[in-house]
Design an enzyme around this catalytic site. Sequence first.
Site, PDB file in Angstrom:
ATOM      1  N   GLU A 169       8.777  13.975   7.987  1.00  0.00           N
ATOM      2  CA  GLU A 169       7.807  12.958   7.563  1.00  0.00           C
ATOM      3  C   GLU A 169       6.735  12.758   8.636  1.00  0.00           C
ATOM      4  O   GLU A 169       5.554  12.641   8.329  1.00  0.00           O
ATOM      5  CB  GLU A 169       8.557  11.651   7.324  1.00  0.00           C
ATOM      6  CG  GLU A 169       7.689  10.503   6.857  1.00  0.00           C
ATOM      7  CD  GLU A 169       8.514   9.238   6.645  1.00  0.00           C
ATOM      8  OE1 GLU A 169       9.093   8.719   7.622  1.00  0.00           O
ATOM      9  OE2 GLU A 169       8.582   8.767   5.495  1.00  0.00           O
ATOM     10  N   ASP A 186       0.824  -1.217   0.000  1.00  0.00           N
ATOM     11  CA  ASP A 186       0.000   0.000   0.000  1.00  0.00           C
ATOM     12  C   ASP A 186       0.858   1.267   0.000  1.00  0.00           C
ATOM     13  O   ASP A 186       2.069   1.199  -0.209  1.00  0.00           O
ATOM     14  CB  ASP A 186      -0.967  -0.032   1.197  1.00  0.00           C
ATOM     15  CG  ASP A 186      -0.265   0.055   2.551  1.00  0.00           C
ATOM     16  OD1 ASP A 186       0.987   0.188   2.593  1.00  0.00           O
ATOM     17  OD2 ASP A 186      -0.968   0.001   3.574  1.00  0.00           O
ATOM     18  N   GLU A 210       3.781   0.904   2.040  1.00  0.00           N
ATOM     19  CA  GLU A 210       4.702  -0.162   1.679  1.00  0.00           C
ATOM     20  C   GLU A 210       4.510  -1.382   2.585  1.00  0.00           C
ATOM     21  O   GLU A 210       5.467  -2.023   3.000  1.00  0.00           O
ATOM     22  CB  GLU A 210       6.151   0.379   1.699  1.00  0.00           C
ATOM     23  CG  GLU A 210       6.193   1.808   1.149  1.00  0.00           C
ATOM     24  CD  GLU A 210       7.536   2.305   0.673  1.00  0.00           C
ATOM     25  OE1 GLU A 210       7.672   2.456  -0.549  1.00  0.00           O
ATOM     26  OE2 GLU A 210       8.414   2.531   1.494  1.00  0.00           O
TER      27      GLU A 210
END
Length: 369
Positions: free
Chosen positions: A321, A166, A169
Amino acid sequence: MELSEPATLTDLARRSHEVITRYQDEGGAYPASPTFSAYRGFAWLRDGSFTAEGISRYGDVGSANRFHDWAAGVLARRRSEVDALVAERASGVLPPVEKMLPTRFTFTGENGSDPWWDFQTDGYGMWLWSAVTHARRHGIDPARWRTGFEVAVDYLLSSWDRPCYDWWEEHVEQRHTSTLGAIHGGLVAVADVLDPDRRAAALRTAAEIKALVLAEGVTDGHLAKWFGSSAVDGSLPSCVVPFGLVDGELADATLAAVAADLDVDGGVHRFAADVFYGGGQWPLLSALLGWNLAARGDREGAMRYLRWTAAQVTADGELPEQVPHHLCHPATRDEWVARWGPVATPLLWSHGMYLILADELGLLEEDSA
Ligand code: BGC
């Protein structure tokens, strides 16, 4: 950095453009995160497609063009590889996962040599959507990238129905709703640019994807993380905006479920079971949810996500992130720090999403390059 609006929200947009373009490879690729151990030297179609959309909205047509020229070139060179995969599938043999196209490329368009969770189809759909959206926005003839489009479309038409990793990952054994949403969005966006046969096949497949998701990807009235799951995922709002897979009550219920389960004080988690760096909050997902609210006219709701995203900027003006203010699984954070070092910072995708939401809220109007 203390941010107060509107000037400093606009400053962060300018800074986001600077960060992204400073690190863009001379060949056009956007590195996911130039300094992070596990991502260094690689460009993902997923990250790059959203980053390019942010840059396109900012008005830097040249930078976005260079990215799309790069991606189209990389894919054009995969023509015979895709022809072989399509032929194998058509003969009734499922090509092994290891033979499928990668999710990330070196800046010269090669596969990596270290093992990765590479079979992910979403990025190919995202790139189609991103390139066509950019072309339409700036009056560019999308035929410029047609050879790359054809490779991506043929690849997707022959592999969209396969389980794959997905957006995060993970879970190669599942069929992921957000992956299908991205493929749907890409096929619909690019259809008009294709020859009549491919156009018909692209639109037919997009309709099949929608019917399949409605039949198997809905739990308790909202989209599910994968078929049969009762969980949601922070990527699901993309099935509403920008990928247009669902609307109406199903869209409302999906956005509400993502906010209820994954938003803590404006910071959105990927999914409740996330253990990556302890499972923190992802600025790019707050921006995605905010983009959805802005698109449906909830300006205040969208501003809340923009402000939260902006508040995550480091003293160096970089967006990471993820951030650790609220962790789903705090005990798993240290093992990731030991394995890969501090969280990826800057993450170009985070900056790209900030630009998208800032534009959606009208903050870029006087600031474009
Ligand atoms: C994320 C992916 C992302 C990649 C590069 C991974 O940790 O799960 O969504 O594409 O990093 O940023």
